[in-house]
Design a protein around this motif. Structure first.
Motif, PDB file in Angstrom:
ATOM      1  N   ASP A  72       0.831  -1.212   0.000  1.00 61.15           N
ATOM      2  CA  ASP A  72       0.000   0.000   0.000  1.00 61.15           C
ATOM      3  C   ASP A  72       0.863   1.259   0.000  1.00 61.15           C
ATOM      4  OD1 ASP A  72      -2.367  -1.389  -0.043  1.00 61.15           O
ATOM      5  OD2 ASP A  72      -2.683  -1.307   2.121  1.00 61.15           O
ATOM      6  N   LYS A  73       1.932   1.257   0.800  1.00 64.20           N
ATOM      7  CA  LYS A  73       2.814   2.422   0.871  1.00 64.20           C
ATOM      8  C   LYS A  73       3.470   2.703  -0.479  1.00 64.20           C
ATOM      9  CE  LYS A  73       2.231   3.344   5.235  1.00 64.20           C
ATOM     10  NZ  LYS A  73       1.525   4.595   5.648  1.00 64.20           N
ATOM     11  N   MET A  74       3.895   1.654  -1.161  1.00 64.72           N
ATOM     12  CA  MET A  74       4.536   1.835  -2.449  1.00 64.72           C
ATOM     13  C   MET A  74       3.536   2.307  -3.509  1.00 64.72           C
ATOM     14  SD  MET A  74       7.734   1.333  -1.908  1.00 64.72           S
ATOM     15  CE  MET A  74       7.395   2.143  -0.323  1.00 64.72           C
ATOM     16  N   LEU A  75       2.292   1.825  -3.408  1.00 68.26           N
ATOM     17  CA  LEU A  75       1.251   2.291  -4.317  1.00 68.26           C
ATOM     18  C   LEU A  75       1.006   3.783  -4.125  1.00 68.26           C
ATOM     19  CD1 LEU A  75      -0.927   1.594  -6.433  1.00 68.26           C
ATOM     20  CD2 LEU A  75      -2.466   1.057  -4.528  1.00 68.26           C
ATOM     21  N   GLN A  76       0.959   4.208  -2.876  1.00 70.24           N
ATOM     22  CA  GLN A  76       0.761   5.637  -2.597  1.00 70.24           C
ATOM     23  C   GLN A  76       1.935   6.463  -3.103  1.00 70.24           C
ATOM     24  OE1 GLN A  76       0.066   5.771   1.648  1.00 70.24           O
ATOM     25  NE2 GLN A  76      -1.503   4.185   1.483  1.00 70.24           N
TER      26      GLN A  76
ATOM     27  N   GLY B 200       1.579   6.974  -6.811  1.00 71.04           N
ATOM     28  CA  GLY B 200       0.425   7.734  -7.269  1.00 71.04           C
ATOM     29  C   GLY B 200      -0.372   7.004  -8.329  1.00 71.04           C
ATOM     30  N   GLY B 201      -0.954   7.763  -9.252  1.00 69.93           N
ATOM     31  CA  GLY B 201      -1.813   7.191 -10.272  1.00 69.93           C
ATOM     32  C   GLY B 201      -1.117   6.171 -11.164  1.00 69.93           C
ATOM     33  N   ARG B 202       0.186   6.351 -11.372  1.00 65.75           N
ATOM     34  CA  ARG B 202       0.925   5.399 -12.212  1.00 65.75           C
ATOM     35  C   ARG B 202       0.946   4.007 -11.593  1.00 65.75           C
ATOM     36  NH1 ARG B 202       1.732   4.985 -17.117  1.00 65.75           N
ATOM     37  NH2 ARG B 202       3.687   3.863 -16.767  1.00 65.75           N
ATOM     38  N   GLY B 203       0.838   3.958 -10.282  1.00 65.68           N
ATOM     39  CA  GLY B 203       0.855   2.670  -9.609  1.00 65.68           C
ATOM     40  C   GLY B 203      -0.317   1.789  -9.983  1.00 65.68           C
ATOM     41  N   TYR B 204      -1.403   2.399 -10.478  1.00 65.01           N
ATOM     42  CA  TYR B 204      -2.577   1.645 -10.891  1.00 65.01           C
ATOM     43  C   TYR B 204      -2.412   1.006 -12.267  1.00 65.01           C
ATOM     44  CZ  TYR B 204      -5.974   2.565  -7.196  1.00 65.01           C
ATOM     45  OH  TYR B 204      -6.655   2.548  -6.009  1.00 65.01           O
ATOM     46  N   MET B 205      -1.437   1.481 -13.020  1.00 67.09           N
ATOM     47  CA  MET B 205      -1.275   1.015 -14.385  1.00 67.09           C
ATOM     48  C   MET B 205      -0.540  -0.326 -14.410  1.00 67.09           C
ATOM     49  SD  MET B 205      -2.838   3.411 -15.860  1.00 67.09           S
ATOM     50  CE  MET B 205      -2.482   3.066 -17.576  1.00 67.09           C
ATOM     51  N   ARG B 206      -1.010  -1.238 -15.258  1.00 65.50           N
ATOM     52  CA  ARG B 206      -0.442  -2.577 -15.306  1.00 65.50           C
ATOM     53  C   ARG B 206       1.020  -2.588 -15.729  1.00 65.50           C
ATOM     54  NH1 ARG B 206      -4.075  -6.804 -14.896  1.00 65.50           N
ATOM     55  NH2 ARG B 206      -6.269  -6.267 -15.126  1.00 65.50           N
TER      56      ARG B 206
ATOM     57  N   LEU C 256       3.465  -0.808 -14.984  1.00 66.48           N
ATOM     58  CA  LEU C 256       4.428  -0.564 -13.916  1.00 66.48           C
ATOM     59  C   LEU C 256       4.696  -1.833 -13.110  1.00 66.48           C
ATOM     60  CD1 LEU C 256       5.999   1.897 -12.771  1.00 66.48           C
ATOM     61  CD2 LEU C 256       4.246   2.061 -11.012  1.00 66.48           C
ATOM     62  N   GLU C 257       3.781  -2.782 -13.158  1.00 70.97           N
ATOM     63  CA  GLU C 257       3.841  -4.079 -12.469  1.00 70.97           C
ATOM     64  C   GLU C 257       3.486  -4.003 -10.990  1.00 70.97           C
ATOM     65  OE1 GLU C 257       6.645  -7.205 -13.486  1.00 70.97           O
ATOM     66  OE2 GLU C 257       7.735  -5.748 -14.711  1.00 70.97           O
ATOM     67  N   LEU C 258       3.428  -2.823 -10.406  1.00 74.24           N
ATOM     68  CA  LEU C 258       3.108  -2.720  -8.988  1.00 74.24           C
ATOM     69  C   LEU C 258       1.681  -3.162  -8.706  1.00 74.24           C
ATOM     70  CD1 LEU C 258       4.012  -1.917  -6.160  1.00 74.24           C
ATOM     71  CD2 LEU C 258       3.300   0.431  -6.677  1.00 74.24           C
ATOM     72  N   GLU C 259       0.775  -2.841  -9.610  1.00 74.86           N
ATOM     73  CA  GLU C 259      -0.638  -3.200  -9.431  1.00 74.86           C
ATOM     74  C   GLU C 259      -0.802  -4.696  -9.225  1.00 74.86           C
ATOM     75  OE1 GLU C 259      -4.248  -4.950 -11.322  1.00 74.86           O
ATOM     76  OE2 GLU C 259      -2.209  -4.884 -12.135  1.00 74.86           O
ATOM     77  N   ARG C 260      -0.091  -5.498  -9.999  1.00 78.60           N
ATOM     78  CA  ARG C 260      -0.152  -6.956  -9.842  1.00 78.60           C
ATOM     79  C   ARG C 260       0.408  -7.385  -8.494  1.00 78.60           C
ATOM     80  NH1 ARG C 260       3.925 -10.450 -10.869  1.00 78.60           N
ATOM     81  NH2 ARG C 260       5.029  -8.976 -12.224  1.00 78.60           N
ATOM     82  N   LEU C 261       1.525  -6.779  -8.111  1.00 81.14           N
ATOM     83  CA  LEU C 261       2.153  -7.142  -6.841  1.00 81.14           C
ATOM     84  C   LEU C 261       1.285  -6.762  -5.650  1.00 81.14           C
ATOM     85  CD1 LEU C 261       5.832  -6.052  -7.632  1.00 81.14           C
ATOM     86  CD2 LEU C 261       4.875  -8.353  -7.720  1.00 81.14           C
TER      87      LEU C 261
END
Length: 467
Positions: free
Chosen positions: A372-376, A379-385, A387-392
């Motif tokens: 959650d901290k890394m998603l914050q 920002g919005g880019r974290g929601y994009m597939r 970047l790979e963070l969304e899957r993680l």
């Protein structure tokens, strides 16, 4: 030493953050080879399996080529004879650099392998299987959960076994089993053939794919899409040598083989997944700039604070896991399993049960929170597939609720700390007399008489059945 990602330096945390003093030279080299396989095979498949829900069989085969499916199998049976520290590193590396779903598949495979090597000696069926695991890429899994008991996986209400002419007739229903319908072999725990109501009387059996009704292709979840977890049902007769150990050996197997390996593999897998979140977030914040201020996202003190806390939490969890692994190695002369061949009742690993359960909680909480901290931070880019963070982030949530869930684990540790190990009462055998007497005190005389009559009838029924 620089961690390489293909032809370039890895974009995540530098290797100086790895507690390499726990690892031997050979284990460091194995990690390097495994990272290379993660780059070429596991990570690309992780992305594809997340999109399609496909089981990552190619990843399993890649691990087999590195001789990792038999990592803890003694060398006399053709395995690596790897110790607990090495196994923790392998799980962490697969989850961090490769595929979290594959890490969990590998975790449950190694738990099942531990159940086998614990009682392998003298059982030709088990010895044969262990010797072929890597060469034939035979993935296994442990099917221990029960539909009626949730996170208390050691309490198999909907199971049983009995001795028949051809061997053992086993019936079992499991609520959740990783690689359900895809595994080549399974170990499962049931109540023993002489079960008399004591759920501590357990037995372990080995099954092959054609003897198990799995649920291939039915896994539909928020994350861990390649994991393919699902219900399993067993109702079959297996030969006598398919019992792992002997009738009633299941509780010792839990304490000495299943639980220590499972909790340690949880720790490695979810520490690795949490680190993967930090890695991909670092890649983004060090590249993304706000041109209006002439600063990268990583230049803001608030982002640096977020990463500093995340890194320290991760290091604390990793150090805890590796130190428990080292303690287990010290207690077993380097992770040996042949100690049980000479003394079947030896329990050196069980002495660290308290520490192993805490490793599960600490690692899965770290992973849950850091994602959650890394998603914050992204920002919005974290929601994009891409970047790979969304899957993680989606994958990171599974560990908290996997059996034993963090709520169950925390309650166990709390009760253990307050009242001692005996108070844990794994199989609900101890009567809470203060609560019982308090509830009985609420009854009037007629209510008490109804209870007396009911209990008297139960005693008479049991007595008649015994006669």
């Amino acid at each position: 030493m620089t961690t390489m990602w293909g032809d370039s330096a890895y974009y995540g945390l530098d290797a100086e953050f790895d507690p390499d003093w726990f690892l031997t030279r050979e284990q460091k080299e194995l990690r390097r080879e495994l990272i290379e396989v993660c780059h070429k095979v596991l990570r690309p498949n992780a992305i594809e399996c997340d999109k399609t829900n496909a089981y990552p069989r190619a990843n399993v085969e890649a691990l087999a080529k590195l001789r990792l499916l038999a990592a803890i199998v003694p060398k006399e049976f053709g395995g690596r004879g790897e110790n607990h520290v090495g196994l923790t590193m392998i799980a962490e590396t697969i989850a961090r650099y490769g595929c979290p779903s594959t890490a969990l598949i590998y975790m449950m495979h190694m738990v099942a392998v531990a159940g086998l090597v614990y009682r392998a000696k003298g059982n030709s069926e088990i010895e044969s299987l262990l010797s072929r695991i890597d060469s034939e890429a035979l993935i296994g899994t442990a099917s221990y959960t029960d539909p009626e008991t949730g996170g208390h996986f050691w309490y198999p209400k909907m199971s049983g076994a009995k001795r028949v002419e051809d061997g053992w007739h086993v019936h079992k229903k499991a609520a959740w089993t990783t690689s359900s319908g895809y595994a080549d072999w399974y170990i499962s725990q049931t109540t023993s053939p002489d079960f008399d109501g004591n759920y501590g009387n357990l037995s372990v059996f080995l099954f092959y794919k054609n003897e198990v009704r799995g649920s291939a292709g039915k896994w539909d979840a928020m994350g861990m899409h390649g994991n393919q977890s699902g219900p399993v049902e067993i109702d079959t007769v297996v030969p006598l040598n398919r019992i792992v150990g002997w009738p009633g050996d299941g509780a010792m197997s839990n304490d000495e083989a299943i639980d220590p390996l499972a909790m340690l593999m949880y720790a490695g897998s979810y520490n690795g997944l949490g680190l993967a979140c930090i890695d991909v977030a670092k890649r983004h914040v060090t590249r993304k700039a706000h041109v209006q201020y002439g600063r990268r996202v990583a230049d803001y003190p608030t982002i640096q604070d977020t990463f500093g806390r995340a890194i320290m939490d991760g290091q604390a969890s990793r150090l805890y896991a590796y130190s428990v692994a080292k303690a287990l190695d010290d207690a077993t002369d380097g992770g040996r399993w042949d100690i049980y061949y000479e003394d079947p009742k030896a329990m050196p690993r069980a002495e660290y049960a308290l520490w192993c359960f805490k490793a599960k909680f600490i690692s899965t909480r770290f992973c849950f929170e850091v994602s959650d901290k890394m998603l914050q931070a992204c920002g919005g880019r974290g929601y994009m597939r891409d970047l790979e963070l969304e899957r993680l982030v989606r994958d990171s949530k599974a560990g908290w609720i996997m059996a034993p869930s963090n709520e169950v684990t925390a309650q166990l540790i709390g009760k253990w700390g307050l009242f001692g190990a005996e108070a844990v009462d794994w199989w609900n055998q101890k009567v809470d007399e203060p609560v019982l007497m308090n509830e009985l005190g609420k009854l009037d005389d007629a209510g008490k008489q109804r209870i007396i009559q009911k209990l008297t009838a139960e005693i008479q029924t049991k007595k008649a059945a015994a006669e």
